[in-house]
Design an enzyme around this catalytic site. Structure first.
Site, PDB file in Angstrom:
ATOM      1  N   ASP A 185     -15.130  12.026   1.484  1.00 23.16           N
ATOM      2  CA  ASP A 185     -14.098  11.786   2.495  1.00 23.16           C
ATOM      3  C   ASP A 185     -14.588  12.294   3.845  1.00 23.16           C
ATOM      4  O   ASP A 185     -13.891  12.167   4.845  1.00 23.16           O
ATOM      5  CB  ASP A 185     -12.792  12.514   2.111  1.00 23.16           C
ATOM      6  CG  ASP A 185     -11.651  12.166   3.055  1.00 23.16           C
ATOM      7  OD1 ASP A 185     -11.434  10.954   3.286  1.00 23.16           O
ATOM      8  OD2 ASP A 185     -10.989  13.087   3.575  1.00 23.16           O
ATOM      9  N   ARG A 235     -16.189  19.315   4.255  1.00 28.85           N
ATOM     10  CA  ARG A 235     -16.833  19.060   5.537  1.00 28.85           C
ATOM     11  C   ARG A 235     -18.182  18.403   5.274  1.00 28.85           C
ATOM     12  O   ARG A 235     -18.910  18.810   4.362  1.00 28.85           O
ATOM     13  CB  ARG A 235     -17.034  20.364   6.336  1.00 28.85           C
ATOM     14  CG  ARG A 235     -15.762  20.898   6.994  1.00 28.85           C
ATOM     15  CD  ARG A 235     -15.238  19.966   8.093  1.00 28.85           C
ATOM     16  NE  ARG A 235     -14.020  20.446   8.716  1.00 28.85           N
ATOM     17  CZ  ARG A 235     -12.786  20.091   8.360  1.00 28.85           C
ATOM     18  NH1 ARG A 235     -12.601  19.246   7.364  1.00 28.85           N
ATOM     19  NH2 ARG A 235     -11.745  20.569   9.016  1.00 28.85           N
ATOM     20  N   HIS A 270     -12.232  10.398   6.170  1.00 34.51           N
ATOM     21  CA  HIS A 270     -11.504  11.643   6.441  1.00 34.51           C
ATOM     22  C   HIS A 270      -9.989  11.423   6.403  1.00 34.51           C
ATOM     23  O   HIS A 270      -9.270  11.734   7.357  1.00 34.51           O
ATOM     24  CB  HIS A 270     -11.936  12.225   7.797  1.00 34.51           C
ATOM     25  CG  HIS A 270     -11.830  13.715   7.842  1.00 34.51           C
ATOM     26  ND1 HIS A 270     -12.811  14.521   8.384  1.00 34.51           N
ATOM     27  CD2 HIS A 270     -10.865  14.555   7.416  1.00 34.51           C
ATOM     28  CE1 HIS A 270     -12.439  15.787   8.279  1.00 34.51           C
ATOM     29  NE2 HIS A 270     -11.255  15.829   7.698  1.00 34.51           N
ATOM     30  N   GLU A 304     -19.921  12.221  11.120  1.00 38.66           N
ATOM     31  CA  GLU A 304     -18.722  11.374  11.238  1.00 38.66           C
ATOM     32  C   GLU A 304     -18.144  11.320  12.646  1.00 38.66           C
ATOM     33  O   GLU A 304     -17.457  10.372  13.009  1.00 38.66           O
ATOM     34  CB  GLU A 304     -17.629  11.852  10.265  1.00 38.66           C
ATOM     35  CG  GLU A 304     -17.001  13.184  10.625  1.00 38.66           C
ATOM     36  CD  GLU A 304     -15.948  13.637   9.603  1.00 38.66           C
ATOM     37  OE1 GLU A 304     -16.271  13.683   8.402  1.00 38.66           O
ATOM     38  OE2 GLU A 304     -14.816  13.930  10.019  1.00 38.66           O
TER      39      GLU A 304
HETATM   40  P1  NAI Z   1      -9.329  28.046   1.836  1.00 37.57           P
HETATM   41  O1  NAI Z   1      -9.727  28.914   2.977  1.00 37.57           O
HETATM   42  O2  NAI Z   1      -7.985  28.225   1.227  1.00 37.57           O
HETATM   43  O3  NAI Z   1     -10.415  28.174   0.659  1.00 37.57           O
HETATM   44  C1  NAI Z   1     -11.788  28.119   0.869  1.00 37.57           C
HETATM   45  C2  NAI Z   1     -12.460  28.868  -0.269  1.00 37.57           C
HETATM   46  O4  NAI Z   1     -13.866  28.680  -0.156  1.00 37.57           O
HETATM   47  C3  NAI Z   1     -12.180  30.391  -0.235  1.00 37.57           C
HETATM   48  O5  NAI Z   1     -11.702  30.845  -1.481  1.00 37.57           O
HETATM   49  C4  NAI Z   1     -13.553  30.977   0.074  1.00 37.57           C
HETATM   50  O6  NAI Z   1     -13.757  32.257  -0.503  1.00 37.57           O
HETATM   51  C5  NAI Z   1     -14.461  29.927  -0.548  1.00 37.57           C
HETATM   52  N1  NAI Z   1     -15.848  29.990  -0.099  1.00 37.57           N
HETATM   53  C6  NAI Z   1     -16.344  30.395   1.083  1.00 37.57           C
HETATM   54  N2  NAI Z   1     -17.694  30.348   1.049  1.00 37.57           N
HETATM   55  C7  NAI Z   1     -18.043  29.910  -0.183  1.00 37.57           C
HETATM   56  C8  NAI Z   1     -19.287  29.661  -0.824  1.00 37.57           C
HETATM   57  N3  NAI Z   1     -20.450  29.852  -0.204  1.00 37.57           N
HETATM   58  N4  NAI Z   1     -19.271  29.208  -2.098  1.00 37.57           N
HETATM   59  C9  NAI Z   1     -18.094  29.006  -2.749  1.00 37.57           C
HETATM   60  N5  NAI Z   1     -16.891  29.234  -2.188  1.00 37.57           N
HETATM   61  C10 NAI Z   1     -16.869  29.665  -0.917  1.00 37.57           C
HETATM   62  O7  NAI Z   1      -9.557  26.541   2.357  1.00 37.57           O
HETATM   63  P2  NAI Z   1      -8.812  25.221   1.868  1.00 37.57           P
HETATM   64  O8  NAI Z   1      -7.546  25.060   2.624  1.00 37.57           O
HETATM   65  O9  NAI Z   1      -8.787  25.188   0.396  1.00 37.57           O
HETATM   66  O10 NAI Z   1      -9.828  24.102   2.423  1.00 37.57           O
HETATM   67  C11 NAI Z   1     -11.071  23.857   1.803  1.00 37.57           C
HETATM   68  C12 NAI Z   1     -11.861  22.849   2.635  1.00 37.57           C
HETATM   69  O11 NAI Z   1     -11.149  21.618   2.750  1.00 37.57           O
HETATM   70  C13 NAI Z   1     -12.162  23.293   4.067  1.00 37.57           C
HETATM   71  O12 NAI Z   1     -13.534  22.999   4.322  1.00 37.57           O
HETATM   72  C14 NAI Z   1     -11.345  22.392   4.922  1.00 37.57           C
HETATM   73  O13 NAI Z   1     -11.952  22.173   6.168  1.00 37.57           O
HETATM   74  C15 NAI Z   1     -11.307  21.128   4.070  1.00 37.57           C
HETATM   75  N6  NAI Z   1     -10.198  20.235   4.388  1.00 37.57           N
HETATM   76  C16 NAI Z   1     -10.415  18.870   4.411  1.00 37.57           C
HETATM   77  C17 NAI Z   1      -9.381  18.004   4.712  1.00 37.57           C
HETATM   78  C18 NAI Z   1      -9.567  16.517   4.719  1.00 37.57           C
HETATM   79  O14 NAI Z   1      -8.683  15.801   5.215  1.00 37.57           O
HETATM   80  N7  NAI Z   1     -10.657  15.982   4.197  1.00 37.57           N
HETATM   81  C19 NAI Z   1      -8.054  18.505   5.040  1.00 37.57           C
HETATM   82  C20 NAI Z   1      -7.909  19.952   4.912  1.00 37.57           C
HETATM   83  C21 NAI Z   1      -8.964  20.765   4.609  1.00 37.57           C
END
Ligand code: NAI
Length: 332
Positions: A259, A235, A296, A264
């Protein structure tokens, strides 16, 4: 039931039309975003389907509830654009697609890093102009380098494993460490400060929350190794773009692959090629030869789009059938 569908793009049409075949869901497509200003267009709908840059603040949600909308279906994983306190007060059900293809996003983040490191974006343009010189195109071997993964959820873990495949040393930071997985992959968890100090590449895979807003700012960027690369496919607001510009100007950062961008909304997903770009920060970022930005698109694979449409429609249908939706329900 009628579903008002916002910020519609041609690929949404294609995948959702297919997924809706044979269901009782009637899709009403809007190419504009859902905001407090456009919410009256949901009149007559029982559900709305939104994406990352629709703005579901209290005013918008209150108006939706007033129109009789009961379900908000996010066709994405992140939900930082939703006022969750307001949704529960208003009795609105919010669902999302928690995982559609973590591989799509992980692979895109590594693609960005590889393209930036090996200057593919510059080489492509040069060769098309019949400029076959190699000056300025020197990259580095990933093998043996240290990659820091911030956030080892679904996407972060796959990204970490891809880098392990390159022969990188991978270190990670997450408040909820997956220790068994890390041990099996020879990955160690370290404090964020250590990760920033030791990594040649820092890759962000964590959600945007009030605590993670501008996680990378002037102070934390200063901790990074001189010449290190930063990759953000999560994000935009995780990174202070103005501080990144300073770190690029001083030469402290070796490269930045994005990305996502903090402002954005209203820019990404649209063709502005004939417009004067009003965002001076984005304009400046685009001038650096060592910055690579995609708009994105990390989620944009056939597999991910198929799964997003399937899970979203399933959820809406189950809601319509008075069953618990299959997609993850967001609770406050
Ligand atoms: P997820 O929920 O599976 O994993 C997120 C991880 O971040 C969790 O393990 C959590 O404990 C950890 N976390 C939370 N706060 C933290 C901190 N302060 N420091 C370090 N780690 C922390 O989420 P997922 O599915 O892996 O997605 C990750 C990111 O990717 C999200 O922000 C999501 O919005 C983004 N995303 C971007 C896309 C794109 O098209 N560019 C598409 C899909 C997701």
């Amino acid at each position: 039931m009628t579903l008002s569908f916002y910020d519609t793009k041609p690929y949404d049409h294609q995948y959702f039309r297919h997924a809706a075949e044979g269901t009782a869901v009637r899709l009403r497509y809007h190419d504009f975003r859902l905001t407090a200003e456009t919410v009256s267009s949901a009149q007559g709908a029982q559900a709305v389907c939104v994406f990352v840059n629709d703005r579901l603040d209290r005013a918008c949600l209150t108006a939706l509830a007033g129109l009789g909308v009961k379900l908000v279906a996010l066709r994405c994983a992140g939900f930082n654009n939703v006022d969750r306190a307001a949704t529960s007060e208003l009795g609105l059900l919010i669902v999302r697609v928690p995982a559609y293809s973590p591989h799509a996003v992980a692979e895109h983040s590594v693609t960005l890093l590889m393209a930036l490191n090996r200057k593919i974006h510059r080489a492509y343009n040069r060769v098309r102009e019949q400029n076959f010189s190699l000056g300025g195109l020197v990259g580095f071997d990933l093998h043996g380098k240290t990659v820091g993964i911030v956030g080892t959820g679904k996407i972060g873990r796959i990204t970490a494993q891809i880098y392990r495949g390159f022969g990188c040393r991978v270190i990670a930071h997450d408040p909820f460490p997956m220790t068994d997985w890390a041990t099996a992959q020879s990955i160690s968890y370290v404090p964020l400060e250590t990760l920033l100090k030791e990594s040649d590449v820092v890759s962000l895979h964590l959600p945007l929350t009030p605590q993670t807003n501008h996680l990378l700012n002037a102070d934390t960027l200063a901790l990074m190794k001189p010449g290190a690369y930063l990759v953000n496919t999560s994000r935009g607001k995780l990174v202070d773009s103005a501080a990144v510009i300073q770190a690029l100007k001083s030469g402290h950062l070796g490269g930045v692959a994005l990305d996502v961008y903090e402002e954005e909304e209203g820019i990404f997903f649209e063709d502005h090629s004939g417009d004067i770009l009003q965002d001076d920060v984005l304009s400046r970022l685009l001038t650096f030869p060592n910055v690579l930005i995609t708009a994105h698109q990390a989620f944009l694979t056939h597999e991910a789009l198929t799964e997003i449409a399937r899970v979203t429609l399933d959820s809406i249908q189950r809601f319509n059938d008075q069953k618990e939706p299959v997609a993850e329900r967001i609770v406050s």
